[in-house]
Enzyme design. Structure first.
Site, PDB file in Angstrom:
ATOM      1  N   HIS A 129      -7.070  -5.847   2.281  1.00 35.19           N
ATOM      2  CA  HIS A 129      -5.933  -5.275   2.995  1.00 35.19           C
ATOM      3  C   HIS A 129      -5.368  -6.331   3.953  1.00 35.19           C
ATOM      4  O   HIS A 129      -6.121  -6.924   4.730  1.00 35.19           O
ATOM      5  CB  HIS A 129      -6.362  -4.086   3.855  1.00 35.19           C
ATOM      6  CG  HIS A 129      -6.861  -2.891   3.104  1.00 35.19           C
ATOM      7  ND1 HIS A 129      -6.105  -1.749   2.948  1.00 35.19           N
ATOM      8  CD2 HIS A 129      -8.051  -2.639   2.502  1.00 35.19           C
ATOM      9  CE1 HIS A 129      -6.811  -0.840   2.284  1.00 35.19           C
ATOM     10  NE2 HIS A 129      -7.996  -1.360   2.000  1.00 35.19           N
ATOM     11  N   ASN A 137     -12.993  -3.017   2.628  1.00 36.49           N
ATOM     12  CA  ASN A 137     -13.853  -1.857   2.802  1.00 36.49           C
ATOM     13  C   ASN A 137     -14.867  -1.845   1.661  1.00 36.49           C
ATOM     14  O   ASN A 137     -14.505  -2.068   0.506  1.00 36.49           O
ATOM     15  CB  ASN A 137     -13.030  -0.557   2.770  1.00 36.49           C
ATOM     16  CG  ASN A 137     -12.092  -0.447   3.954  1.00 36.49           C
ATOM     17  OD1 ASN A 137     -12.450  -0.827   5.067  1.00 36.49           O
ATOM     18  ND2 ASN A 137     -10.895   0.058   3.735  1.00 36.49           N
ATOM     19  N   ASP A 151       0.852  -1.189   0.000  1.00 40.26           N
ATOM     20  CA  ASP A 151       0.000   0.000   0.000  1.00 40.26           C
ATOM     21  C   ASP A 151       0.891   1.245   0.000  1.00 40.26           C
ATOM     22  O   ASP A 151       1.881   1.325   0.723  1.00 40.26           O
ATOM     23  CB  ASP A 151      -0.914  -0.002   1.221  1.00 40.26           C
ATOM     24  CG  ASP A 151      -2.049   0.992   1.088  1.00 40.26           C
ATOM     25  OD1 ASP A 151      -3.204   0.552   0.970  1.00 40.26           O
ATOM     26  OD2 ASP A 151      -1.779   2.220   1.112  1.00 40.26           O
ATOM     27  N   ILE A 152       0.530   2.233  -0.802  1.00 42.85           N
ATOM     28  CA  ILE A 152       1.355   3.436  -0.946  1.00 42.85           C
ATOM     29  C   ILE A 152       1.326   4.307   0.313  1.00 42.85           C
ATOM     30  O   ILE A 152       2.265   5.074   0.554  1.00 42.85           O
ATOM     31  CB  ILE A 152       0.900   4.221  -2.209  1.00 42.85           C
ATOM     32  CG1 ILE A 152       2.004   5.115  -2.711  1.00 42.85           C
ATOM     33  CG2 ILE A 152      -0.376   5.012  -1.959  1.00 42.85           C
ATOM     34  CD1 ILE A 152       1.777   5.645  -4.124  1.00 42.85           C
ATOM     35  N   GLU A 160     -12.035   3.655  -1.092  1.00 37.33           N
ATOM     36  CA  GLU A 160     -11.547   4.744  -1.952  1.00 37.33           C
ATOM     37  C   GLU A 160     -11.362   4.283  -3.392  1.00 37.33           C
ATOM     38  O   GLU A 160     -11.610   5.043  -4.329  1.00 37.33           O
ATOM     39  CB  GLU A 160     -10.202   5.270  -1.431  1.00 37.33           C
ATOM     40  CG  GLU A 160     -10.314   5.997  -0.099  1.00 37.33           C
ATOM     41  CD  GLU A 160      -8.946   6.331   0.472  1.00 37.33           C
ATOM     42  OE1 GLU A 160      -7.924   6.048  -0.179  1.00 37.33           O
ATOM     43  OE2 GLU A 160      -8.923   6.852   1.596  1.00 37.33           O
ATOM     44  N   VAL A 161     -10.879   3.067  -3.559  1.00 33.71           N
ATOM     45  CA  VAL A 161     -10.613   2.540  -4.901  1.00 33.71           C
ATOM     46  C   VAL A 161     -11.658   1.464  -5.200  1.00 33.71           C
ATOM     47  O   VAL A 161     -11.754   0.464  -4.485  1.00 33.71           O
ATOM     48  CB  VAL A 161      -9.186   1.958  -5.008  1.00 33.71           C
ATOM     49  CG1 VAL A 161      -8.946   1.412  -6.405  1.00 33.71           C
ATOM     50  CG2 VAL A 161      -8.141   3.020  -4.656  1.00 33.71           C
ATOM     51  N   HIS A 189     -10.357  -5.212  -3.215  1.00 29.37           N
ATOM     52  CA  HIS A 189      -9.023  -5.492  -2.681  1.00 29.37           C
ATOM     53  C   HIS A 189      -9.127  -5.867  -1.219  1.00 29.37           C
ATOM     54  O   HIS A 189      -9.991  -5.375  -0.497  1.00 29.37           O
ATOM     55  CB  HIS A 189      -8.088  -4.292  -2.863  1.00 29.37           C
ATOM     56  CG  HIS A 189      -8.646  -2.997  -2.363  1.00 29.37           C
ATOM     57  ND1 HIS A 189      -9.567  -2.268  -3.090  1.00 29.37           N
ATOM     58  CD2 HIS A 189      -8.432  -2.307  -1.232  1.00 29.37           C
ATOM     59  CE1 HIS A 189      -9.888  -1.177  -2.421  1.00 29.37           C
ATOM     60  NE2 HIS A 189      -9.219  -1.172  -1.279  1.00 29.37           N
TER      61      HIS A 189
HETATM   62  P1  AMP Z   1      -9.705   1.457   0.275  1.00 29.69           P
HETATM   63  O1  AMP Z   1      -9.929   2.660   1.143  1.00 29.69           O
HETATM   64  O2  AMP Z   1     -10.119   0.173   0.970  1.00 29.69           O
HETATM   65  O3  AMP Z   1     -10.343   1.608  -1.085  1.00 29.69           O
HETATM   66  O4  AMP Z   1      -8.161   1.325   0.094  1.00 29.69           O
HETATM   67  C1  AMP Z   1      -7.468   1.857  -0.991  1.00 29.69           C
HETATM   68  C2  AMP Z   1      -6.020   1.763  -0.644  1.00 29.69           C
HETATM   69  O5  AMP Z   1      -5.266   1.926  -1.831  1.00 29.69           O
HETATM   70  C3  AMP Z   1      -5.535   2.841   0.344  1.00 29.69           C
HETATM   71  O6  AMP Z   1      -5.010   2.209   1.510  1.00 29.69           O
HETATM   72  C4  AMP Z   1      -4.476   3.602  -0.459  1.00 29.69           C
HETATM   73  O7  AMP Z   1      -3.385   4.004   0.337  1.00 29.69           O
HETATM   74  C5  AMP Z   1      -4.078   2.568  -1.501  1.00 29.69           C
HETATM   75  N1  AMP Z   1      -3.524   3.113  -2.731  1.00 29.69           N
HETATM   76  C6  AMP Z   1      -4.009   4.134  -3.473  1.00 29.69           C
HETATM   77  N2  AMP Z   1      -3.242   4.338  -4.567  1.00 29.69           N
HETATM   78  C7  AMP Z   1      -2.254   3.421  -4.513  1.00 29.69           C
HETATM   79  C8  AMP Z   1      -1.140   3.102  -5.345  1.00 29.69           C
HETATM   80  N3  AMP Z   1      -0.889   3.797  -6.473  1.00 29.69           N
HETATM   81  N4  AMP Z   1      -0.321   2.090  -4.979  1.00 29.69           N
HETATM   82  C9  AMP Z   1      -0.566   1.391  -3.856  1.00 29.69           C
HETATM   83  N5  AMP Z   1      -1.595   1.621  -3.020  1.00 29.69           N
HETATM   84  C10 AMP Z   1      -2.431   2.626  -3.337  1.00 29.69           C
END
Ligand code: AMP
Length: 115
Positions: free
Chosen positions: A101, A86, A29-30, A94-95, A99
């Site tokens: 975690h 999530n 995770d970034i 967010e994405v 996925h």
């Molecule tokens: P979520 O809130 O469950 O959708 O988690 C999305 C996760 O993606 C967050 O923990 C971000 O830090 C992570 N994230 C966003 N962009 C990137 C990226 N380019 N590379 C790796 N992780 C990312």
């Protein structure tokens, strides 16, 4: 429009890939919230947990097996860790590409903060 994770899976965006096979890709995770914070992402585009189909059952099991193996490789399995999906707004997603975690390497707080 392709999400960030689709671009990482396609190799169009950089990421620290820790595992890849025909069904999933796992990368760090970034913005890690703990010493170990890895995302296990299916190659198949599934937007949210709510979009998982019955036919995805084996894929979901595979994601957890990959998480288990990565936790062992990272040396956090004995002390334990947390796996999180999530889902949508209230879940803090967010994405919008499914996925899992994998978070560990320190004592994690309460599962959900009371407001
Ligand atoms: P979520 O809130 O469950 O959708 O988690 C999305 C996760 O993606 C967050 O923990 C971000 O830090 C992570 N994230 C966003 N962009 C990137 C990226 N380019 N590379 C790796 N992780 C990312």
């Amino acid at each position: 429009m392709a999400t960030i994770f689709e671009k990482i899976i396609a190799g169009e965006l950089p990421a620290t890939i820790l595992h890849r096979d025909e069904r999933v890709v796992a990368f760090t995770d970034i913005h890690p919230v703990a010493p170990t914070h890895i995302l296990i992402v299916p190659r198949k585009v599934i937007e949210t947990v709510d979009d998982i189909a019955d036919e995805d059952e084996a894929l979901l099991g595979h994601m957890i097996i990959v998480a288990r193996d990565l936790a062992r490789q990272q040396g956090i399995a004995k002390d334990g860790y947390r796996l999180i999906f999530n889902c949508r707004t209230h879940g803090g997603q967010e994405v919008y590409h499914l996925h899992l975690h994998l978070i560990g390497g320190r004592v994690l707080g309460r599962m959900v903060h009371r407001d």
